[in-house]
Each structure stands twice: as structure tokens, then as C-alpha cells.
Design an enzyme around this catalytic site. Structure first.
Site, PDB file in Angstrom:
ATOM      1  N   ASP A 471       8.119   6.083   0.269  1.00  4.04           N
ATOM      2  CA  ASP A 471       7.213   4.932   0.217  1.00  4.04           C
ATOM      3  C   ASP A 471       7.976   3.677   0.632  1.00  4.04           C
ATOM      4  OD1 ASP A 471       4.952   3.458  -0.288  1.00  4.04           O
ATOM      5  OD2 ASP A 471       5.062   3.617  -2.469  1.00  4.04           O
ATOM      6  N   GLU A 474       8.326   0.436   5.551  1.00  4.81           N
ATOM      7  CA  GLU A 474       7.922  -0.290   6.764  1.00  4.81           C
ATOM      8  C   GLU A 474       9.081  -1.058   7.437  1.00  4.81           C
ATOM      9  OE1 GLU A 474       4.805   1.067   4.558  1.00  4.81           O
ATOM     10  OE2 GLU A 474       6.199  -0.443   3.823  1.00  4.81           O
ATOM     11  N   ASP A 589      -2.458   1.825  -0.045  1.00  2.00           N
ATOM     12  CA  ASP A 589      -2.967   1.234  -1.283  1.00  2.00           C
ATOM     13  C   ASP A 589      -4.404   0.750  -1.101  1.00  2.00           C
ATOM     14  OD1 ASP A 589      -0.448   1.730  -2.198  1.00  2.00           O
ATOM     15  OD2 ASP A 589       0.248  -0.343  -2.032  1.00  2.00           O
TER      16      ASP A 589
END
Length: 930
Positions: A471, A474, A589
């Protein structure tokens, strides 16, 4: 042909004049020399800037905007893979520039030597190359532009040559052409293509799109991997995909057949793609123009060609197609045990239990455990219990490695190996995420993979995890700045920056062209690694930013494979072109609303188009508190996502299905059908791995000649023939659903819909989702049980769908086909191998007189025989005449079967039970009315 193509280009150019409002950046380039490759393999050329004061230049042009033009340029055009794709490459002639590394996407280099020597030619006004009747590549010399044409029908698929001003236009304004000629500067690249009004575009992500699946004229799509919620619509999100699919009605031929092609710009720099009235414009902040064109002509053929280049989707373990349960907030092992027990008590299928970062020691440190809440002995015992029950376990790992604790081995070993990103001074780059102050591993560094593998191995020795969830990659940063310092005070679980940070102001931090980042034109380094951060080889984060997630995915895939010695499963939030070759993905999300439910379908279908077929959304919403109605409808839909997982944030009430009686019933029913379809899902996994085909597909993939199918956003296909029609609105017990032409059978009760290509209002009581199978299909199914491990051991049913008699009046016979791939579900390689896997091909035929057959052809049956898989039941839909005789033949054995005939609604069906046919041997069943 040459004249015809040129005329077509001219028509397209003229119809697009004035549709793009953009600054005039000069007159582009001209072709100064060209070398033709032998055997029609391509050509290369030198491009030079047209002088600003040439006779053809515009007085209002400002070619200094965004910096100086690079001059000269090198153009390479190559036909690759036996002419099945065209590669157009443009870069600085003398100096190398940033390109997507070969370590990320291995591929033939444009600059590789052609096997024969170059043949020199002089530039002409117009040139073309053709190969095997697929593509013609043409170009104009002054200004330079190129076009890709489908030879079969003469349609121009991509055309970068701008329009010339009309002869009677005495003005010299930027409106005299539809768009700029190609622009190539150090930090600004621009190129456009003409588009006809009949084009339907799909792709260019990742973003959450209320508009639906088709790209919309007037939109600008920003591509830059960004940590922002999936609730934020129409802005850059976790993935970057400069790839689109263009579906058009063919220019010639009967029936309005639609043809599809694909276009990839392989570039990792920040970019915007603007969709004008009849133009598409790429604006990129660096790198090279590295285009690939895929001829199709069908959507599935495009993805086959595209994934052949960027990487076939990774095979997923069989168990990963079961249901997954997660929550940020399962704070101890006893809670995990309780959740698993409650699923079993409620008789809701569950295959995999997940933990978010809750398991970790203080500071949310990777590869650690909280000594109280997740004591190793108790934790290991829980995971062993899951494994004994045929279930699995996955944990979250974030990339940021905490620097705040002494004796943290992962950090110390990383320091020793020197594998962290560096700031411009050559020091380890300091950032902040959930652990507090962190260093980020440089996953482009080959040494990082070795370090990462060792950390996974050491942790796996303690807790035998089955997969990893990566997770925040980015990469996400709670601070913004180039140089940050930490005063030693730690604020646990704070997402507010408490480091002391300052920023450099360079052309990388503040480039001349600003993309619409996060919808507010934020600087590129906002809440991520600074743009002047360096990788091990000196590469700048400015260029490599959007590759962080895929680079971590590659390292994690390698680590899990070598540590577990089984097929790896990992889930990554950040993705790029080619990520599907290494990881699964989820939509991020999301919120707890019916809008989020609807948006998830579009995002999941887009992910399949991008070559990442194993994808799902956080069922019932990550944020917010869902209504009972929403959660029930979401599990009905999410049960048919390729990757089916519920997950939610820690500060909201639990959303486990068993908390509501109605949702429990919906979950049992929807997941019950999913588990019956596990052999079908797993066979689609094999299709994805070998051909790039998505698991969840837009309707137009199976019905490319149906223009209405292009408009469907909130229904989807599983494979080629199972149609999911979910309820995506609150407080309703019906759904408006489109059905392409043919007979569709409800997989719950066998009732039928006969459609000519129409919409229907279907009843959808609160516990019902409409799932239909299309005529011409044979679907393998097994029993509905609580784990995939139990399903694997159960008996098979084959569902054969023929057209209903009323829809088959124009044909004397009808047919159906299907297939089934079987292996142990965990082998590292997913391939057809004697003794380790079996492939079964099914075919069936029904004559108008009522006689018919279904038979199987087995490839490498040894494995299926070893597993003793048996076909117990065959359900044949659309049989209008009751047979008097049914014969079953398998090798030398023939016997009559017990036959019952029932009617599902108005359509009769033939049910054959008690068959006991070995899946590993070919069989034939015939039936006759007399």
C-alpha cells in the site's frame, strides 16, 4: 493506395480545424533525411526544427514557451511481431533521454539494429510502409506528422499532422490549425491525433469516473500516481496508464461491424491527455515519444497484442478467487479468530483473512509484531489454524521504513545495503508516513530486491503468510520537501507532517508546464518524494515517480515466489503499464455510497483494459457507514469482482456481513454462486495469463457489433458470457438492464430472456442479483461450499446454454462451447503440462429435430484423473423436445443415464444426473427424441 491514403488524411484534417484552443508553439519539425529499412520493416529519419521565420511560419507562434526545442530529433518506425504492431519512437538525436527502464518492461529496443543494413533514400513529400495487410504507416515532411492506417478498410487510426490554414485565410493565428505540430522540448512534449466523430475511446487512467466507461470529449485526463481517495472524481489517482482503446464502425463491410485498435504511449513522466471535439492531445513533461499501435481488430485481440508487449497478466492462486475479509482495526489475534468463526457460524464463504498494519510493533514497522496483541506463538497458531482449514492469510506492508527505533533490523540491514532513495546531497531521503520518519527503499536498485527478499524470508519463517498487500506506494508522503529533518519526537499514527522540511527550486521541482495534479495544479512533489530525489543510478524521481508501485510489485513478486516456492499473490495500490504481470490491484479508498458502488464497476472494467485483470473494490466502502441496503447490494455486486474483498477504515463501525440478517442472506446467495463458479473464474485466470483477456469485461468485448453495448457502464460480463446486472441505486427492487441479442438464462432459476438487443426491467428483491448466461456457452460449475479448498474436491456440473426455440427459428441447429483449466492452483507456472495440469474443451450441438450431443476433448488428462474429478450433472438449457433416449459414452463404456426433464419458466431444460463421468477422459452424451 498512396493517393487514397493521402486524401483520407486531408479529409480528416479539414474536419478538425478549430477544435483545439492551445498556445501556438511553433511550426514543428521537417524531415531532413530518411533511411528505409529493407523488407518493409520500417524506416528512420532525422527531424529538424522549422525555423521560426520561415515562409510558412506563423507570426504569433512562440516556440520558446516551455523552453527551447530540441534539435535535431531521431525518428524510428518499426513493424514488430510480424507486423502485428507498429512502434514509433522519437527522441533527441544526440543525447539519451529518460525512458521506462527495461527492468520494468522488458521489450525490444527501438534502436536495436535491424538484421539487414539500412538503405539510404531521400525524403519525399509522402512515404508509406505496409506489412501483411494490417497497417500502413505514412508521414508528411513539412511539417512532419505521421499516420497509421488500417489497410483492410483504409481508415486512418492515428494522424499527427495538423491542418494547414485555408488558402484565403490572411490571418496568422493559432486557430488556423486544429492543433500544434509536434513539439519536443526538454520538459515539454506535445503531440496530437485527429479523431473522427465515430470514435469511442476507452482507457487513459487511473481515475474515478462518474461519466462512465467511455472517455468524454472536453475532459482532460491527468496521469500521475497520486495518493488521494477514490471518492475524489475525475482527477489523477493511484495508477498511471497512457493507453487507450478506440472502437469504430468499419468504413466498409456489412452489418456496421465495429473495429478496435489500441494506442500506447510508453512514458512514465507526468502528463495530461486532452480529448477535444475531434482531436486527442498528449502533453508530457519529459522523456520520449514511444508509441505502440495495436491493430486488433477486436477488443480481445488488442489486449492480446498489448499484453504481449507489456507482460501477460500474472497467474493468480486458485484460493485468491475465494472471498477475502479485512479491516483496518482488527487489533489482535482474538479479533481475527472471532471474525473467522463468525463467518463460519453465519455460513458465509471465507477463504482469506487479512490484517492491516494493526499487527505491527509500535511505529507501524514493517516485518514486526506487537508483542502483546500479536504475540508470535498465538499469531502463528492462528495462521496454522487457517491453513489446516484450507484458508489463507495476507498482511499489509508499507514501503516507508521507520528510522525512529533502535535495533530495528529491517532498517539497519537497509542502511548497510545502501538501498534507500537519496536527496540531492546524496543523503538518504527523509519522509514521513504512518510509522513517522522513514526512508523509502529504491526498488529500481537491483540490490533492493535482495534486501527485500531477505526481509520477507525472515518474517515468513515466523509467520507463514500466503501473500502481501503493498500500500501507499505512489509513493505517499505526509510531508512535502526536498530536505527534511526530525527533532526526535514521535507522534504515532499522525498523518500530519511534523518534520521540518524545505524545498529546492529547480526546473524539476517547478517545471515550465504544470499538469492539473490533484485537480488543483499542485506541484508534482506535493506529498510524495521530491522531484530531485535520486535513484541508485542517478535517475530522478521527476522521471521515475509513477514507476514506484510497479517496481515494488516486481520485487515483492520475486520475493514471495522464492520464499514460498509457490505461485505468489500480492495486491498493489499503485500501478503502471505492465503491473498486471506482477500483481493484483484494488480501486483504493472508496466511500460507503451507491455512487461509489457504481463507480467501482467502471474502475474495475478499466483495470482489465489496462492489463490488470485481478481487481476489486473495498466492498461496502472503506470510508463511511453503509446502510444495510447498500452493503447488501454491494456484496451482491462484489461477489462477482475478479478479486472479492471487504475492507474498511478503523474509525467506523465494522461492516462484516453477518452484522445484518439481510446482508448475511445476500452474501450467502451471491457468494454461493461465485463459489459454484470458481472453476469458471479460474479458467478465466488461465485465459488472462495466456491471452491478456480481462476477467471482468465490458459488454462490447463480447458483442463488438452492437453499438448499444458501448454505452453500458454499470453491467459487466464475467468472461465472454455471464452477465452481471447489479442494483446500484438505493431503495429499489428492480433494475433496468440491457441484454444484447440472444437467449439469456438466469443462473439461479434457469428462467430466460430472449432479446433482440433491448433493455428490460428485471425484478431484484433485496436478496437477489440478476446473473445470466448467454446462449452458446458451456459453463463448468462445482458445489457451493465455505472454502475454495472444499469446492475443489466437489462434483462438477456442466451448464449448456442453447438458444430458446423462439430465438432459433432461422437456424436448423445451434451449438455451444466452453473449456476448463485444472491444475493444483499453486504451482509457480500456470501452463499446460502433462501430469501437472489438464485442459478440457467442451462442445455441444442441438438439431431442430431435438437430437443433440455434448462431448469433451481432453488435453493431458492424467492430472484430472489423479485428482478424481467427476462430472455428476449436466443441465442443458433450450431443449424443446423431451428425449426418449440418452446415451453416455466414455472410452469403451456406454450406458443409459437416469434422465429427468424439467421446465425453467417458459424454456424447457434437460437435467442429466448421476453421470459419474471422469473429467480426465473424453466423453460424449447424445440424446434423441425417438
Amino acid at each position: 493506395m498512396r493517393v487514397l491514403l493521402l486524401c483520407m488524411m486531408l479529409v480528416l484534417i479539414l474536419c478538425c480545424v478549430g477544435t483545439q484552443d492551445a498556445p501556438n508553439l511553433g511550426q514543428g519539425y521537417y524531415v531532413s533525411s530518411i533511411k528505409q529499412y529493407p523488407n518493409h520493416e520500417g524506416f528512420e529519419a532525422t527531424l529538424e526544427v522549422i525555423p521560426p521565420h520561415s515562409s510558412s511560419s506563423s507570426g504569433n507562434a512562440d516556440d520558446s514557451l516551455y523552453g527551447a526545442n530540441l534539435n535535431p530529433l531521431r525518428l524510428i518506425v518499426r513493424l514488430e511481431e510480424k507486423g502485428s504492431r507498429v512502434h514509433v519512437y522519437i527522441s533527441d538525436y544526440y543525447n539519451s533521454r529518460w525512458e521506462v527502464p527495461q527492468s520494468i518492461i522488458p521489450r525490444p529496443k527501438a534502436t536495436d539494429t535491424i538484421r539487414n543494413s539500412l538503405m539510404g533514400t531521400t525524403a519525399a513529400d509522402h512515404k508509406e510502409i505496409k506489412h501483411e495487410k494490417l497497417f500502413a504507416v505514412t508521414y508528411t515532411t513539412h511539417p512532419f506528422g505521421f499516420a497509421i492506417t488500417r489497410i483492410a478498410n483504409g481508415e486512418v487510426l492515428f494522424n499527427s499532422t495538423p491542418a494547414a490554414a485555408p488558402a484565403d485565410d490572411s490571418s496568422s493565428s493559432s486557430s488556423s490549425s486544429s492543433f500544434n505540430p509536434m513539439v519536443f522540448k526538454d520538459q515539454y512534449l506535445e503531440i496530437s491525433t485527429q479523431l473522427p466523430g465515430t470514435a469511442s475511446l476507452f482507457g487513459l487512467g487511473e481515475s474515478t469516473r462518474p461519466d462512465g466507461l467511455q472517455l468524454k470529449q472536453g475532459r482532460t485526463y491527468t496521469l500521475w500516481t497520486t495518493d488521494i481517495t477514490a471518492m475524489d472524481v475525475n482527477i489523477d489517482l493511484y495508477g498511471a496508464y497512457p493507453f487507450y482503446m478506440d472502437v469504430r464502425e468499419a468504413r466498409t463491410g456489412a452489418g456496421g461491424q465495429q473495429l478496435t485498435h489500441g494506442v500506447l504511449l510508453l512514458n512514465s513522466n507526468a502528463m495530461e491527455v486532452s480529448y477535444g471535439a475531434e482531436c486527442l492531445t498528449f502533453r508530457v513533461t519529459g522523456g520520449v515519444l514511444d508509441f505502440y499501435f495495436f491493430p486488433g481488430p477486436s477488443p480481445l485481440a488488442v489486449l492480446d497484442q498489448y499484453t504481449q508487449l507489456v507482460g501477460r497478466p500474472a497467474p493468480m492462486p486458485y484460493w485468491s478467487f475465494g472471498f477475502h475479509q479485512c479491516r483496518w482495526g482488527y487489533r489482535n489475534v482474538s479479533t481475527d479468530r472471532s471474525v473467522v468463526a463468525n463467518f463460519k457460524k453465519a455460513r458465509i464463504p471465507l477463504d482469506t483473512m487479512w490484517n492491516d498494519i494493526d499487527y505491527a510493533a509500535s511505529g507501524d514497522r514493517d516485518f514486526t509484531n506487537d508483542p502483546i496483541r500479536f504475540a508470535l506463538t498465538d499469531w502463528r497458531s492462528f495462521v496454522d489454524e487457517l491453513h489446516a482449514n484450507g484458508q489463507h492469510y495476507v498482511i499489509l506492508i508499507d514501503p516507508g521504513i521507520s528510522i525512529a527505533y533502535e535495533d530495528y533490523g529491517t532498517y539497519e540491514r537497509g542502511l548497510k545495503a545502501d538501498i534507500f532513495l537519496k536527496n540531492p546531497k546524496g543523503e538518504n531521503y527523509l519522509a514521513q508516513v504512518w510509522p513517522g520518519p522513514v526512508y523509502f527503499p529504491d526498488f529500481l536498485n537491483p540490490k533492493t530486491t535482495e534486501w527485500w527478499m531477505n526481509e520477507v524470508q525472515m518474517f515468513h519463517d515466523k509467520i507463514p503468510i500466503d501473500g502481501m498487500w503493498i500500500d501507499m506506494n505512489e509513493v505517499s508522503n505526509f510531508c512535502t520537501g526536498t530536505f527534511c529533518s526530525w527533532n526526535g519526537t514521535l507522534f504515532e499514527d499522525s498523518d500530519q507532517c511534523y518534520l521540518n522540511c524545505s524545498s529546492t527550486v529547480t526546473k524539476w521541482d517547478d517545471p515550465p508546464f504544470k499538469i492539473n495534479h490533484m485537480g488543483t495544479y499542485q506541484e508534482l512533489g506535493y506529498k510524495t518524494a521530491a522531484m530531485t530525489v535520486k535513484h541508485y543510478d542517478g535517475s530522478l524521481e521527476y522521471n521515475a515517480h509513477s514507476l514506484y508501485g510497479i517496481a515494488e510489485s516486481i520485487a515483492t513478486n520475486i520475493a514471495l515466489t522464492k520464499v514460498r516456492k509457490k505461485r505468489p499473490f500480492l495486491l498493489s495500490r499503485s500501478t503502471f503499464i505492465g503491473s498486471g504481470a506482477h500483481t493484483a490491484h484494488w480501486t483504493g479508498d472508496d466511500g460507503a455510497s451507491f455512487e461509489d458502488l457504481a463507480y467501482s464497476i467502471v474502475t474495475i472494467l478499466n483495470s482489465g483494459i489496462f492489463g490488470v485483470p485481478m481487481v476489486g473494490a473495498d466492498i461496502c466502502g472503506f470510508y463511511g457507514t453503509p446502510t444495510e441496503d447498500l452493503c447488501g447490494r454491494w456484496i451482491q455486486t462484489g461477489a462477482f469482482y475478479p478479486f472479492s474483498r471487504a475492507h474498511n477504515v478503523r474509525n467506523n463501525p465494522g461492516k462484516e456481513f453477518y452484522r445484518w440478517k439481510s446482508v448475511t442472506k445476500s452474501a450467502r446467495k451471491a457468494l454461493g454462486l461465485r463459489y459454484r463458479l470458481l472453476p469458471y473464474f479460474y479458467t478465466l485466470n488461465f485465459e488472462a495469463h495466456t491471452t491478456g483477456a480481462p476477467i471482468a469485461r465490458p459488454l462490447f468485448f463480447s458483442f463488438p457489433d452492437d453499438p448499444e453495448a458501448l454505452k453500458i457502464n454499470f453491467q459487466f460480463l464475467i468472461g465472454s458470457s455471464i452477465l452481471i446486472s447489479p442494483v446500484v441505486q438505493a431503495n429499489t427492487t428492480s433494475v433496468h438492464a440491457y441484454f444484447p441479442k440472444g437467449t439469456w438464462y438466469n443462473l439461479y432459476d434457469w428462467s430466460s430472456i430472449i432479446s433482440t438487443g433491448s433493455s428490460f426491467i428485471l425484478q431484484a428483491p433485496w436478496d437477489v442479483i440478476n446473473v445470466h448466461v448467454h446462449e452458446g456457452s458451456i459453463i463448468p460449475m462445482q458445489e457451493s461450499l465455505l472454502t475454495s479448498a472444499l469446492v475443489r474436491k466437489s462434483l462438477f456440473t456442466l451448464v449448456v446454454a442453447f438458444p430458446a426455440a423462439a430465438s432459433n427459428c432461422e437456424s436448423s441447429s445451434s451449438s455451444a462451447t466452453g473449456h476448463l483449466f485444472l491444475d493444483d492452483g499453486d504451482d509457480i507456472k500456470m501452463e499446460l503440462t502433462d501430469g501437472k495440469s489438464t485442459h478440457v474443451l467442451f462442445s455441444a450441438n442441438l438439431e431442430a429435430a431435438g437430437n443433440g450431443f455434448i462431448k469433451s476433448q481432453v488435453v493431458y488428462g492424467k492430472y484430472a484423473l489423479k485428482e478424481n474429478w467427476v462430472v455428476q450433472t449436466v443441465v442443458i438449457l433450450g431443449v424443446g423436445i423431451k428425449p426418449n433416449t440418452v446415451l453416455i459414452h466414455q472410452e469403451a463404456r456406454a450406458a443409459e443415464a437416469h434422465v429427468t426433464v424439467t421446465h425453467a419458466g417458459e424454456v424447457p431444460s434437460l437435467h442429466l444426473s448421476g453421470l459419474n463421468l471422469l473429467m480426465g477422459k473424453g466423453f460424449e452424451i447424445t440424446w434423441m427424441p425417438k
